[in-house]
Design a protein around this motif. Structure first.
Motif, PDB file in Angstrom:
ATOM      1  N   PHE A  57       0.787  -1.225   0.000  1.00  0.00           N
ATOM      2  CA  PHE A  57       0.000   0.000   0.000  1.00  0.00           C
ATOM      3  C   PHE A  57       0.825   1.284   0.000  1.00  0.00           C
ATOM      4  O   PHE A  57       0.248   2.362  -0.112  1.00  0.00           O
ATOM      5  N   THR A  58       2.104   1.193   0.151  1.00  0.00           N
ATOM      6  CA  THR A  58       2.915   2.411   0.178  1.00  0.00           C
ATOM      7  C   THR A  58       4.318   2.118  -0.330  1.00  0.00           C
ATOM      8  O   THR A  58       4.790   0.979  -0.256  1.00  0.00           O
ATOM      9  N   CYS A 172     -11.334  -1.179  -5.544  1.00  0.00           N
ATOM     10  CA  CYS A 172     -10.111  -0.890  -4.783  1.00  0.00           C
ATOM     11  C   CYS A 172     -10.379  -0.993  -3.280  1.00  0.00           C
ATOM     12  O   CYS A 172     -11.523  -0.894  -2.818  1.00  0.00           O
ATOM     13  N   ASP A 174      -8.804   1.172  -0.211  1.00  0.00           N
ATOM     14  CA  ASP A 174      -7.968   2.342   0.080  1.00  0.00           C
ATOM     15  C   ASP A 174      -7.664   2.360   1.576  1.00  0.00           C
ATOM     16  O   ASP A 174      -8.555   2.591   2.397  1.00  0.00           O
ATOM     17  N   ARG A 176      -6.093   4.524   3.127  1.00  0.00           N
ATOM     18  CA  ARG A 176      -6.185   5.892   3.648  1.00  0.00           C
ATOM     19  C   ARG A 176      -7.575   6.194   4.197  1.00  0.00           C
ATOM     20  O   ARG A 176      -7.722   6.984   5.125  1.00  0.00           O
ATOM     21  N   GLN A 177      -8.602   5.560   3.614  1.00  0.00           N
ATOM     22  CA  GLN A 177      -9.963   5.788   4.099  1.00  0.00           C
ATOM     23  C   GLN A 177     -10.184   5.221   5.494  1.00  0.00           C
ATOM     24  O   GLN A 177     -11.086   5.670   6.208  1.00  0.00           O
ATOM     25  N   TRP A 183      -3.359  10.889   3.825  1.00  0.00           N
ATOM     26  CA  TRP A 183      -4.007  11.053   2.526  1.00  0.00           C
ATOM     27  C   TRP A 183      -3.012  11.302   1.396  1.00  0.00           C
ATOM     28  O   TRP A 183      -3.341  11.104   0.226  1.00  0.00           O
ATOM     29  N   PRO A 187       0.963   4.512  -3.277  1.00  0.00           N
ATOM     30  CA  PRO A 187      -0.380   4.745  -3.852  1.00  0.00           C
ATOM     31  C   PRO A 187      -1.480   4.789  -2.796  1.00  0.00           C
ATOM     32  O   PRO A 187      -2.535   5.349  -3.032  1.00  0.00           O
ATOM     33  N   GLY A 188      -1.281   4.161  -1.656  1.00  0.00           N
ATOM     34  CA  GLY A 188      -2.277   4.199  -0.589  1.00  0.00           C
ATOM     35  C   GLY A 188      -3.442   3.254  -0.768  1.00  0.00           C
ATOM     36  O   GLY A 188      -4.270   3.110   0.127  1.00  0.00           O
ATOM     37  N   LYS A 189      -3.525   2.640  -1.954  1.00  0.00           N
ATOM     38  CA  LYS A 189      -4.627   1.720  -2.225  1.00  0.00           C
ATOM     39  C   LYS A 189      -4.148   0.623  -3.164  1.00  0.00           C
ATOM     40  O   LYS A 189      -3.114   0.743  -3.833  1.00  0.00           O
ATOM     41  N   CYS A 191      -5.782  -2.007  -6.198  1.00  0.00           N
ATOM     42  CA  CYS A 191      -6.953  -2.147  -7.067  1.00  0.00           C
ATOM     43  C   CYS A 191      -6.788  -3.349  -7.993  1.00  0.00           C
ATOM     44  O   CYS A 191      -5.677  -3.805  -8.264  1.00  0.00           O
TER      45      CYS A 191
END
Length: 251
Positions: A57-58, A172, A174, A176-177, A183, A187-189, A191
């Motif tokens: 995720f990062t 996806c 996410d 971050r949510q 935020w 990419p933080g997510k 998919c």
């Protein structure tokens, strides 16, 4: 002599077994099991979660440095919880032994003291506060289970729609949510097929199972504390009843 000895031994065993506070004993075993599940599985799940987020995720270490610190702090809290509840459950079990009516009958006249009633009141208050706190912990421990449940469902949908790549790329998860990453994390997510590949890893299934076990452990701990609340309240009622028969003003 043997015939005389056996009935005496039997009566002694029955008095000893009758002096066991079974409710407190069951609550203690339930509390130990729940805390062991919550602390052991929760500790390992946090460690594996950090690796999963870092890998999928990062890309920048600075994006998840705050999460890494929070995980470390939570792991230290888990160490303290395990130690505290181990000692506290033993204390409540001991209090249950000393206030069981069968024990009083075995060791003669029992006098309720002001100190004894104060201790019972203190245990009731502390246990009640712990019940409220653990209800909150139980609720919060459902959040990671909910996150991975949603992740598994999204992956299942992706596998069903795998023949239409254009549509699955819009599915996806996410991080971050859910507040796991800032935020501005990239990419933080995850998919599409990337997310599907994450769900097929051993780490994903391991973390999902660990968080589910920790959630179950928190529920068992809540049930144990509620049982302790009933037990300590009953013990206090017994001491109060004995106090009406004549108490000693000193501990």
């Amino acid at each position: 002599m043997l015939l005389l000895w056996i009935p005496g031994c039997y009566e002694c065993c029955m008095r000893c077994l009758g002096g066991v506070p079974y409710v407190s004993l069951v609550a203690t075993l339930l509390c130990f099991s729940g805390i062991a599940l919550f602390c052991g599985c929760g500790h390992q799940a946090l460690t594996e979660s950090e690796r999963l987020i870092e890998t999928y995720f990062t890309r920048d270490h600075q994006d998840y440095i705050t999460l890494a610190y929070l995980i470390e702090y939570f792991q230290y809290i888990i160490y303290g919880l395990a130690s505290f509840f181990f000692l506290y459950c033993i204390v409540l079990l001991a209090e249950g032994f000393y206030t069981t009516s069968a024990v009083r009958q075995s060791f003669g006249e029992f006098r309720s003291t002001v100190c004894g009633r104060c201790l019972s009141t203190m245990f009731i208050v502390i246990t009640y506060v712990l019940v409220v706190v653990w209800l909150l912990v139980f609720s919060l421990s459902a959040l990671p289970v909910y996150f991975f449940y949603n992740m598994a469902n999204t992956c299942h949908t992706i596998n069903i729609l795998s023949e239409t790549p254009s549509s699955i790329n819009q599915l996806c998860i996410d991080a971050r949510q859910y507040g796991l990453l800032p935020w501005n994390a990239v990419p933080g997510k995850a998919c599409g097929m990337t997310l599907s590949n994450v769900c097929k890893t051993r780490e994903f299934f391991l973390i999902y199972d660990l968080y589910t076990a920790a959630f179950a452990g928190a529920g068992m701990t809540v049930l144990a504390l509620l049982t302790f609340t009933v037990s300590t309240t009953y013990n206090f009622a017994v001491l109060r009843y004995l106090g009406r028969k004549g108490i000693s003003p000193r501990c």
